[in-house]
Design a protein around this motif. Structure first.
Motif, PDB file in Angstrom:
ATOM      1  N   ALA A 156       9.554  39.047  26.908  1.00 46.31           N
ATOM      2  CA  ALA A 156       9.870  39.880  28.073  1.00 46.31           C
ATOM      3  C   ALA A 156      11.215  40.573  27.888  1.00 46.31           C
ATOM      4  CB  ALA A 156       9.884  39.025  29.336  1.00 46.31           C
ATOM      5  N   MET A 157      12.187  39.831  27.328  1.00 49.14           N
ATOM      6  CA  MET A 157      13.501  40.422  27.078  1.00 49.14           C
ATOM      7  C   MET A 157      13.408  41.532  26.031  1.00 49.14           C
ATOM      8  SD  MET A 157      15.873  36.974  27.118  1.00 49.14           S
ATOM      9  CE  MET A 157      17.377  37.859  26.707  1.00 49.14           C
ATOM     10  N   GLU A 158      12.580  41.291  24.994  1.00 48.90           N
ATOM     11  CA  GLU A 158      12.388  42.322  23.970  1.00 48.90           C
ATOM     12  C   GLU A 158      11.728  43.563  24.569  1.00 48.90           C
ATOM     13  OE1 GLU A 158      10.131  40.524  20.892  1.00 48.90           O
ATOM     14  OE2 GLU A 158      11.771  39.246  20.178  1.00 48.90           O
ATOM     15  N   ASN A 159      10.693  43.305  25.401  1.00 48.85           N
ATOM     16  CA  ASN A 159      10.012  44.435  26.046  1.00 48.85           C
ATOM     17  C   ASN A 159      10.964  45.206  26.958  1.00 48.85           C
ATOM     18  OD1 ASN A 159       7.596  43.770  24.794  1.00 48.85           O
ATOM     19  ND2 ASN A 159       6.889  42.511  26.510  1.00 48.85           N
ATOM     20  N   LEU A 160      11.799  44.435  27.664  1.00 49.46           N
ATOM     21  CA  LEU A 160      12.758  45.071  28.556  1.00 49.46           C
ATOM     22  C   LEU A 160      13.776  45.890  27.766  1.00 49.46           C
ATOM     23  CD1 LEU A 160      13.751  45.397  31.465  1.00 49.46           C
ATOM     24  CD2 LEU A 160      15.141  43.345  31.150  1.00 49.46           C
ATOM     25  N   ALA A 161      14.253  45.293  26.648  1.00 51.34           N
ATOM     26  CA  ALA A 161      15.209  46.023  25.807  1.00 51.34           C
ATOM     27  C   ALA A 161      14.560  47.277  25.217  1.00 51.34           C
ATOM     28  CB  ALA A 161      15.711  45.117  24.685  1.00 51.34           C
ATOM     29  N   GLU A 162      13.293  47.128  24.815  1.00 49.71           N
ATOM     30  CA  GLU A 162      12.566  48.278  24.272  1.00 49.71           C
ATOM     31  C   GLU A 162      12.384  49.354  25.340  1.00 49.71           C
ATOM     32  OE1 GLU A 162       8.261  49.244  22.112  1.00 49.71           O
ATOM     33  OE2 GLU A 162       8.896  47.175  22.478  1.00 49.71           O
ATOM     34  N   ALA A 163      12.056  48.888  26.553  1.00 53.06           N
ATOM     35  CA  ALA A 163      11.887  49.843  27.657  1.00 53.06           C
ATOM     36  C   ALA A 163      13.201  50.551  27.969  1.00 53.06           C
ATOM     37  CB  ALA A 163      11.371  49.117  28.899  1.00 53.06           C
ATOM     38  N   GLN A 164      14.309  49.784  27.931  1.00 57.38           N
ATOM     39  CA  GLN A 164      15.616  50.388  28.178  1.00 57.38           C
ATOM     40  C   GLN A 164      15.962  51.406  27.097  1.00 57.38           C
ATOM     41  OE1 GLN A 164      18.026  46.838  28.439  1.00 57.38           O
ATOM     42  NE2 GLN A 164      18.068  46.917  30.675  1.00 57.38           N
ATOM     43  N   GLU A 165      15.629  51.055  25.838  1.00 55.24           N
ATOM     44  CA  GLU A 165      15.897  51.977  24.734  1.00 55.24           C
ATOM     45  C   GLU A 165      15.079  53.255  24.891  1.00 55.24           C
ATOM     46  OE1 GLU A 165      17.582  53.544  21.402  1.00 55.24           O
ATOM     47  OE2 GLU A 165      18.156  51.750  22.524  1.00 55.24           O
ATOM     48  N   LYS A 166      13.800  53.077  25.268  1.00 57.24           N
ATOM     49  CA  LYS A 166      12.950  54.249  25.496  1.00 57.24           C
ATOM     50  C   LYS A 166      13.488  55.086  26.651  1.00 57.24           C
ATOM     51  CE  LYS A 166       8.583  52.410  23.703  1.00 57.24           C
ATOM     52  NZ  LYS A 166       7.188  52.025  24.042  1.00 57.24           N
ATOM     53  N   ALA A 167      13.966  54.378  27.679  1.00 56.98           N
ATOM     54  CA  ALA A 167      14.524  55.102  28.825  1.00 56.98           C
ATOM     55  C   ALA A 167      15.760  55.897  28.412  1.00 56.98           C
ATOM     56  CB  ALA A 167      14.879  54.118  29.942  1.00 56.98           C
ATOM     57  N   ARG A 168      16.606  55.263  27.568  1.00 58.24           N
ATOM     58  CA  ARG A 168      17.787  55.975  27.081  1.00 58.24           C
ATOM     59  C   ARG A 168      17.391  57.185  26.236  1.00 58.24           C
ATOM     60  NH1 ARG A 168      20.195  50.727  26.863  1.00 58.24           N
ATOM     61  NH2 ARG A 168      19.356  50.359  24.777  1.00 58.24           N
ATOM     62  N   GLU A 169      16.386  56.970  25.366  1.00 58.77           N
ATOM     63  CA  GLU A 169      15.921  58.080  24.535  1.00 58.77           C
ATOM     64  C   GLU A 169      15.348  59.202  25.400  1.00 58.77           C
ATOM     65  OE1 GLU A 169      13.122  56.449  21.825  1.00 58.77           O
ATOM     66  OE2 GLU A 169      14.628  55.423  20.589  1.00 58.77           O
ATOM     67  N   ALA A 170      14.564  58.787  26.417  1.00 63.25           N
ATOM     68  CA  ALA A 170      13.990  59.789  27.320  1.00 63.25           C
ATOM     69  C   ALA A 170      15.093  60.534  28.066  1.00 63.25           C
ATOM     70  CB  ALA A 170      13.044  59.122  28.315  1.00 63.25           C
ATOM     71  N   GLN A 171      16.132  59.772  28.474  1.00 60.88           N
ATOM     72  CA  GLN A 171      17.260  60.395  29.166  1.00 60.88           C
ATOM     73  C   GLN A 171      17.984  61.370  28.246  1.00 60.88           C
ATOM     74  OE1 GLN A 171      18.042  60.140  32.278  1.00 60.88           O
ATOM     75  NE2 GLN A 171      19.970  61.267  32.251  1.00 60.88           N
ATOM     76  N   GLU A 172      18.184  60.945  26.993  1.00 59.09           N
ATOM     77  CA  GLU A 172      18.847  61.821  26.024  1.00 59.09           C
ATOM     78  C   GLU A 172      18.016  63.078  25.774  1.00 59.09           C
ATOM     79  OE1 GLU A 172      19.521  59.500  22.562  1.00 59.09           O
ATOM     80  OE2 GLU A 172      21.143  58.312  23.444  1.00 59.09           O
ATOM     81  N   GLN A 173      16.688  62.876  25.629  1.00 56.53           N
ATOM     82  CA  GLN A 173      15.814  64.028  25.418  1.00 56.53           C
ATOM     83  C   GLN A 173      15.849  64.967  26.621  1.00 56.53           C
ATOM     84  OE1 GLN A 173      11.953  62.421  24.525  1.00 56.53           O
ATOM     85  NE2 GLN A 173      12.510  61.807  22.447  1.00 56.53           N
ATOM     86  N   ALA A 174      15.843  64.350  27.816  1.00 58.30           N
ATOM     87  CA  ALA A 174      15.899  65.173  29.030  1.00 58.30           C
ATOM     88  C   ALA A 174      17.211  65.955  29.090  1.00 58.30           C
ATOM     89  CB  ALA A 174      15.757  64.289  30.269  1.00 58.30           C
ATOM     90  N   GLU A 175      18.312  65.281  28.717  1.00 60.80           N
ATOM     91  CA  GLU A 175      19.611  65.959  28.719  1.00 60.80           C
ATOM     92  C   GLU A 175      19.648  67.065  27.669  1.00 60.80           C
ATOM     93  OE1 GLU A 175      22.437  62.872  28.140  1.00 60.80           O
ATOM     94  OE2 GLU A 175      22.313  62.120  30.203  1.00 60.80           O
ATOM     95  N   GLU A 176      19.042  66.781  26.482  1.00 59.35           N
ATOM     96  CA  GLU A 176      18.989  67.805  25.436  1.00 59.35           C
ATOM     97  C   GLU A 176      18.175  69.009  25.899  1.00 59.35           C
ATOM     98  OE1 GLU A 176      17.451  65.991  21.948  1.00 59.35           O
ATOM     99  OE2 GLU A 176      19.261  64.819  21.522  1.00 59.35           O
ATOM    100  N   LYS A 177      17.011  68.710  26.527  1.00 60.75           N
ATOM    101  CA  LYS A 177      16.177  69.802  27.030  1.00 60.75           C
ATOM    102  C   LYS A 177      16.914  70.597  28.100  1.00 60.75           C
ATOM    103  CE  LYS A 177      11.621  67.800  26.098  1.00 60.75           C
ATOM    104  NZ  LYS A 177      10.353  67.308  26.705  1.00 60.75           N
TER     105      LYS A 177
END
Length: 280
Positions: A156-177
């Motif tokens: 669950a912690m790994e999934n949460l960390a992965e989800a957080q990483e994806k969220a950060r990547e999505a946020q970065e992509q959104a900011e880049e866009k």
């Protein structure tokens, strides 16, 4: 459905209010307590009536803490079977947390704050499970259940960390866009402004050309009119001079003619006088 749940909640509160108040001083309500089942009903009702997703995550996080504590209590009493049930409930809470967080991300809602809370609590719960696993005289069945809970907690912690990483990547992509979109908008605005300035400059040049052409035509007309006026004036002056010259010549000719006539008359008179003198 919610009305029925509300009725159940109110009834349960009236029935077990006194007993729960007496148990409030304890760190956790024991599963052997007479009001434990009612407390779980209240727990389910509370969650069912909660609509905000972030609050749902925090409630499931709280319930997971309580299941760990309850599992420790029943293990101390030697009830490994009940402990296994509580650990399974604990895993269900973790799954529910993951599902709600995933729904928040799908709905583009900010889940960063609740994820941080869950991550901190997950570390604490993992430490508690490790301590529980290291207890002496722990039944094998309980060890397997705790080990499974630890594995699930780590996943669950790994999934949460992965989800957080994806969220950060999505946020970065959104900011880049967003940055790209803003840059494109600024470029378009600059191009539009440049085109507008070019059009304005072209229009101004055309206006100046027209004005210059009109001025040249006006000057040409004025020059032509002036030339014509000068030509007329010159012609009139020449005609006047010619008339004056002709008149002068006529006057001179008249005077000469008159003089000639006078001369002729004088000669005639002289001849006449001469003839008179010659007569006897």
């Amino acid at each position: 459905m919610k009305k029925m749940i509300s009725t159940v909640v109110l009834s349960a509160i009236l029935l077990v209010g006194t007993l729960v108040a007496a148990a409030e001083d304890q760190s956790a309500l024991s599963p052997d307590s007479e009001v434990y089942d009612f407390s779980r009903i209240l727990e389910d009702a509370e969650y069912e009536l909660t609509e905000e997703e972030a609050q749902k995550v925090l409630l499931q996080n709280q319930y997971a803490d309580e299941r760990i504590t309850e599992a420790e209590l029943v293990l101390e009493e030697g009830d490994s079977e009940k402990s296994q049930e509580l650990l399974e409930d604990y895993e269900e809470h973790l799954n529910e947390i993951s599902q709600v967080v995933a729904e928040m991300k799908e709905n583009e809602k900010d889940s960063s704050e609740v994820e941080e809370v869950v991550a901190e609590k997950s570390v604490e719960r993992n430490s508690e499970l490790q301590d529980l696993l290291e207890k002496e005289d722990l039944p094998e069945e309980a060890k397997e259940g705790i080990s499974q809970a630890i594995d699930n907690q780590e996943k669950a912690m790994e999934n949460l960390a992965e989800a957080q990483e994806k969220a950060r990547e999505a946020q970065e992509q959104a900011e880049e866009k967003q940055a790209e979109a803003q840059e494109q908008a600024e470029e378009k605005q600059a191009e539009a402004q440049e085109q507008a300035e070019e059009k304005q400059s072209g229009a101004q040049e055309k206006a100046e050309e027209k004005q210059s052409g009109a001025q040249e035509k006006a000057e040409e007309k004025q020059s032509g009119a002036q030339e014509k006026a000068e030509e007329k004036q010159t012609g009139a002056q020449e005609q006047a001079e010619e008339k004056q010259s002709n008149a002068k010549q006529e006057d001179q000719q008249g005077a000469q003619s008159q003089a000639n006539e006078n001369t002729d008359e004088t000669e005639e008179r002289g001849n006449a006088d001469s003839e008179g003198d010659q007569r006897p």
